[in-house]
Design a protein around this motif. Structure first.
Motif, PDB file in Angstrom:
ATOM      1  N   PRO A 269       0.808  -1.221   0.000  1.00  0.00           N
ATOM      2  CA  PRO A 269       0.000   0.000   0.000  1.00  0.00           C
ATOM      3  C   PRO A 269       0.843   1.274   0.000  1.00  0.00           C
ATOM      4  CG  PRO A 269      -0.942  -1.608   1.502  1.00  0.00           C
ATOM      5  CD  PRO A 269       0.388  -2.147   1.084  1.00  0.00           C
ATOM      6  N   ARG A 270       1.976   1.265   0.689  1.00  0.00           N
ATOM      7  CA  ARG A 270       2.828   2.461   0.678  1.00  0.00           C
ATOM      8  C   ARG A 270       3.412   2.694  -0.715  1.00  0.00           C
ATOM      9  NH1 ARG A 270       7.263   1.620   3.953  1.00  0.00           N
ATOM     10  NH2 ARG A 270       6.649  -0.465   4.613  1.00  0.00           N
ATOM     11  N   ALA A 271       3.785   1.622  -1.393  1.00  0.00           N
ATOM     12  CA  ALA A 271       4.330   1.760  -2.748  1.00  0.00           C
ATOM     13  C   ALA A 271       3.268   2.277  -3.709  1.00  0.00           C
ATOM     14  CB  ALA A 271       4.878   0.420  -3.231  1.00  0.00           C
ATOM     15  N   ARG A 272       2.030   1.796  -3.552  1.00  0.00           N
ATOM     16  CA  ARG A 272       0.957   2.270  -4.416  1.00  0.00           C
ATOM     17  C   ARG A 272       0.657   3.749  -4.159  1.00  0.00           C
ATOM     18  NH1 ARG A 272      -2.850  -3.107  -3.928  1.00  0.00           N
ATOM     19  NH2 ARG A 272      -2.042  -4.165  -5.783  1.00  0.00           N
ATOM     20  N   LEU A 273       0.697   4.123  -2.904  1.00  0.00           N
ATOM     21  CA  LEU A 273       0.502   5.534  -2.586  1.00  0.00           C
ATOM     22  C   LEU A 273       1.601   6.382  -3.212  1.00  0.00           C
ATOM     23  CD1 LEU A 273      -0.851   7.885  -1.131  1.00  0.00           C
ATOM     24  CD2 LEU A 273       0.389   7.213   0.959  1.00  0.00           C
ATOM     25  N   ALA A 274       2.839   5.891  -3.174  1.00  0.00           N
ATOM     26  CA  ALA A 274       3.954   6.619  -3.787  1.00  0.00           C
ATOM     27  C   ALA A 274       3.707   6.834  -5.273  1.00  0.00           C
ATOM     28  CB  ALA A 274       5.259   5.863  -3.557  1.00  0.00           C
ATOM     29  N   LEU A 275       3.206   5.804  -5.973  1.00  0.00           N
ATOM     30  CA  LEU A 275       2.924   5.949  -7.393  1.00  0.00           C
ATOM     31  C   LEU A 275       1.819   6.974  -7.638  1.00  0.00           C
ATOM     32  CD1 LEU A 275       3.027   2.376  -8.989  1.00  0.00           C
ATOM     33  CD2 LEU A 275       4.680   4.207  -9.215  1.00  0.00           C
ATOM     34  N   ASP A 276       0.790   6.938  -6.820  1.00  0.00           N
ATOM     35  CA  ASP A 276      -0.294   7.910  -6.973  1.00  0.00           C
ATOM     36  C   ASP A 276       0.224   9.330  -6.824  1.00  0.00           C
ATOM     37  OD1 ASP A 276      -2.133   5.926  -7.393  1.00  0.00           O
ATOM     38  OD2 ASP A 276      -2.846   5.883  -5.315  1.00  0.00           O
ATOM     39  N   VAL A 277       1.080   9.545  -5.806  1.00  0.00           N
ATOM     40  CA  VAL A 277       1.629  10.878  -5.550  1.00  0.00           C
ATOM     41  C   VAL A 277       2.517  11.320  -6.699  1.00  0.00           C
ATOM     42  CG1 VAL A 277       3.187  12.182  -4.049  1.00  0.00           C
ATOM     43  CG2 VAL A 277       1.445  10.671  -3.046  1.00  0.00           C
ATOM     44  N   LEU A 278       3.389  10.422  -7.160  1.00  0.00           N
ATOM     45  CA  LEU A 278       4.304  10.770  -8.249  1.00  0.00           C
ATOM     46  C   LEU A 278       3.544  11.081  -9.530  1.00  0.00           C
ATOM     47  CD1 LEU A 278       7.089   8.137  -7.541  1.00  0.00           C
ATOM     48  CD2 LEU A 278       7.409  10.618  -7.586  1.00  0.00           C
ATOM     49  N   ARG A 279       2.533  10.277  -9.832  1.00  0.00           N
ATOM     50  CA  ARG A 279       1.744  10.532 -11.027  1.00  0.00           C
ATOM     51  C   ARG A 279       1.089  11.912 -10.953  1.00  0.00           C
ATOM     52  NH1 ARG A 279      -1.155   7.514 -14.883  1.00  0.00           N
ATOM     53  NH2 ARG A 279      -0.603   5.545 -13.900  1.00  0.00           N
ATOM     54  N   ALA A 280       0.498  12.236  -9.811  1.00  0.00           N
ATOM     55  CA  ALA A 280      -0.179  13.526  -9.664  1.00  0.00           C
ATOM     56  C   ALA A 280       0.792  14.685  -9.815  1.00  0.00           C
ATOM     57  CB  ALA A 280      -0.876  13.587  -8.308  1.00  0.00           C
ATOM     58  N   ARG A 281       1.959  14.575  -9.205  1.00  0.00           N
ATOM     59  CA  ARG A 281       2.931  15.671  -9.273  1.00  0.00           C
ATOM     60  C   ARG A 281       3.473  15.854 -10.692  1.00  0.00           C
ATOM     61  NH1 ARG A 281       6.124  14.088  -3.632  1.00  0.00           N
ATOM     62  NH2 ARG A 281       4.585  15.017  -2.226  1.00  0.00           N
ATOM     63  N   ILE A 282       3.808  14.735 -11.347  1.00  0.00           N
ATOM     64  CA  ILE A 282       4.391  14.832 -12.688  1.00  0.00           C
ATOM     65  C   ILE A 282       3.362  15.315 -13.700  1.00  0.00           C
ATOM     66  CG2 ILE A 282       5.341  13.433 -14.573  1.00  0.00           C
ATOM     67  CD1 ILE A 282       6.776  11.776 -12.365  1.00  0.00           C
ATOM     68  N   GLU A 283       2.123  14.803 -13.608  1.00  0.00           N
ATOM     69  CA  GLU A 283       1.091  15.239 -14.559  1.00  0.00           C
ATOM     70  C   GLU A 283       0.697  16.695 -14.319  1.00  0.00           C
ATOM     71  OE1 GLU A 283      -2.127  12.482 -14.367  1.00  0.00           O
ATOM     72  OE2 GLU A 283      -1.059  10.933 -15.527  1.00  0.00           O
ATOM     73  N   LYS A 284       0.693  17.125 -13.087  1.00  0.00           N
ATOM     74  CA  LYS A 284       0.348  18.517 -12.796  1.00  0.00           C
ATOM     75  C   LYS A 284       1.336  19.478 -13.426  1.00  0.00           C
ATOM     76  CE  LYS A 284      -0.619  21.645  -8.912  1.00  0.00           C
ATOM     77  NZ  LYS A 284      -0.723  21.765  -7.430  1.00  0.00           N
ATOM     78  N   GLN A 285       2.617  19.088 -13.465  1.00  0.00           N
ATOM     79  CA  GLN A 285       3.649  19.952 -14.042  1.00  0.00           C
ATOM     80  C   GLN A 285       3.736  19.809 -15.560  1.00  0.00           C
ATOM     81  OE1 GLN A 285       7.483  20.017 -11.690  1.00  0.00           O
ATOM     82  NE2 GLN A 285       6.445  18.363 -10.585  1.00  0.00           N
ATOM     83  N   GLY A 286       3.072  18.809 -16.122  1.00  0.00           N
ATOM     84  CA  GLY A 286       3.123  18.623 -17.570  1.00  0.00           C
ATOM     85  C   GLY A 286       4.519  18.334 -18.084  1.00  0.00           C
TER      86      GLY A 286
END
Length: 475
Positions: free
Chosen positions: A345-362
């Motif tokens: 679950p911690r690894a999945r949360l890390a992926l969710d966070v990374l995806r959100a940050r990277i997509e937000k910055q385009g």
């Protein structure tokens, strides 16, 4: 002298050893081949599709480089004994700079007082100027032409046939160094030279191509890459030996290995290698022949020895394939591990966070991957998960599904994305390294990288536009 463990072995057969099957192959099995005294030729095949393009970039940075980085080590390991035993060496380790490679080998020979050694260099595969003059040439694997690649083209190398190597051998070369040559041609050349084969006898040349194709990937035919414990067991894999082809003047040949070395040679290992990278077994084109492997038969001919018969051939293609290397942006990558209770679950949360940050910055301009290595990075499961990829199949019984996440106590997160600039690729890598303190608890083992992408497109060039040339490096 040790000979192949083959029944009915005839005098006059030519024995060729495979010293390497790819750029970073092991060196010790090649030394074993030489010291066995069982070969007359040693072939190092070390170029993949992108290898020459990457080597071309290295040559542009340093005109004295651009050859396979393991060339000095391989030659230092085998050259003195090859010279003593009269074993001739053929290799495409020249990559994008065969002349520099030839000079290096000549220098090694001088340093070891191998004064009689003759080192030949085959060039002519570099056709960048001709390709740039023909922007209308269509790309083979995708829509567009050479011109559609614009100023991103960095290299263009044609797959030469056996002619240049054969000419070098006829001039007395002990070592022949090439750039891009069709892989089977490295093995066809000594057969043409030693047996006087007519290069328009398509059936004979196809038999040579069959031998070359089985040998070109080295240990793949002696059990490496074949091994699958419990299904396809391979003995002595730690001491895996490299293959030897014993070829007769009529094109009949056997595949074997040094007696006592690890691995195995069977009809099954040969069958897997025969089909490797062959789209149509009845029409396998290379620079020297269009080979038909559909009637090839394998027969055990002694311990770890297989008799091969049945290859046929048709007239060689009028055009040569050319690999065109071009710049294709950058890749930013980062990895971080999570271990202990609740790791998944911690690894999945890390992926969710990374995806959100990277997509937000385009940041990305192309494909991006967000994955858990060992969970969903290769084998995809049944349905989408909160981490942006599918969950593993709970039915696998590995404890990886959402029903029992605590059983998985070590997970590796990987994020990679294509970008149009090095700066943007660094930002992807930076977001992963920032997870030390900006993500779930317990992350560690961060590794990041930024690499320029060199892609390959293929075109056909008339054979008449490509001229092999042979020169000799002074020893």
């Amino acid at each position: 002298m040790v000979t192949l463990q083959a029944s009915g072995s005839e005098r006059g057969a030519l024995r060729i050893g495979s010293g390497a099957g790819f750029a970073d192959d092991r060196i010790e099995p090649a030394v074993q081949l030489v010291e066995s005294g069982d070969i007359q030729y040693l072939v190092f095949e070390c170029l993949a599709e992108r290898s020459v393009a990457l080597a071309e970039l290295e040559r542009r940075r340093d005109p004295a480089r651009g050859y396979n980085p393991w060339l000095p080590d391989r030659m230092a390991a085998v050259l003195p004994e090859c010279a003593r035993r009269g074993i001739r060496v053929i290799t495409n380790m020249g990559a994008a700079n065969p002349r520099a490679a030839g000079a290096l080998v000549a220098g090694l020979a001088r340093a070891r007082a191998l004064r009689g050694l003759s080192v030949a260099v085959v060039t002519g595969d570099d056709v960048l100027d001709r390709i740039l003059e023909r922007p209308d040439l269509p790309l083979l694997e995708r829509e567009g032409t050479v011109g559609s690649l614009g100023d991103r083209v960095v290299s263009a190398h044609a797959y030469l046939g056996c002619e240049g190597i054969t000419h070098a051998l006829s001039q007395g070369a002990d070592v022949v160094i090439t750039g891009r040559v069709a892989d089977p041609s490295l093995y066809i050349a000594p057969l043409v030279h030693e047996f006087g084969w007519d290069t328009s006898d398509w059936n004979l040349i196809a038999k040579g191509a069959c031998a070359g194709h089985l040998m070109e990937c080295g240990a793949q035919v002696t059990g490496g890459y074949f091994a699958d414990p419990g299904y396809k067991d391979v003995p002595g894999l730690a001491d895996l030996g490299f293959p030897i082809a014993e070829v007769h003047a009529d094109g009949t040949f056997r595949i074997g290995k040094v007696p006592g070395s690890g691995g195995l040679v069977t009809p099954a290992t040969c069958t897997e290698q025969l089909l490797y990278e062959v789209h149509d077994p009845s029409a396998y084109p290379s620079a020297d022949v269009v080979a038909d492997f559909s009637e090839v038969r394998f027969e055990e001919s002694g311990h770890d020895t297989v008799l091969v018969r049945g290859a046929r051939g048709r007239r060689r293609p009028d055009d040569l394939k050319v690999s065109v290397g071009y710049r294709d942006g950058f890749t930013g990558e980062g990895q971080i591990s999570y271990a202990g209770p609740n790791a998944l679950p911690r690894a999945r949360l890390a992926l969710d966070v990374l995806r959100a940050r990277i997509e937000k910055q385009g940041i990305t301009s192309g494909a991006a991957r967000y994955e858990l290595i060992g969970v969903d990075s290769v084998s995809r499961g049944l349905g989408p998960g909160s981490h942006g990829g599918p969950d593993p199949d709970p039915g696998l019984g590995l404890g990886l599904g959402t029903g029992d996440p605590d059983r998985l106590n070590e997970v590796r997160v990987r994020v990679a994305g294509r970008t149009d600039s090095e700066a943007r690729a660094r930002r992807i890598a930076h977001e992963v390294s920032a997870m030390w303190l900006n993500g779930p608890a317990g992350g560690g083992g961060v590794v990041t990288s930024v690499t320029e992408r060199i892609a390959i497109a293929s075109v056909f060039l008339p054979r008449s536009d490509v001229t092999p040339s042979v020169t000799f490096a002074e020893v």
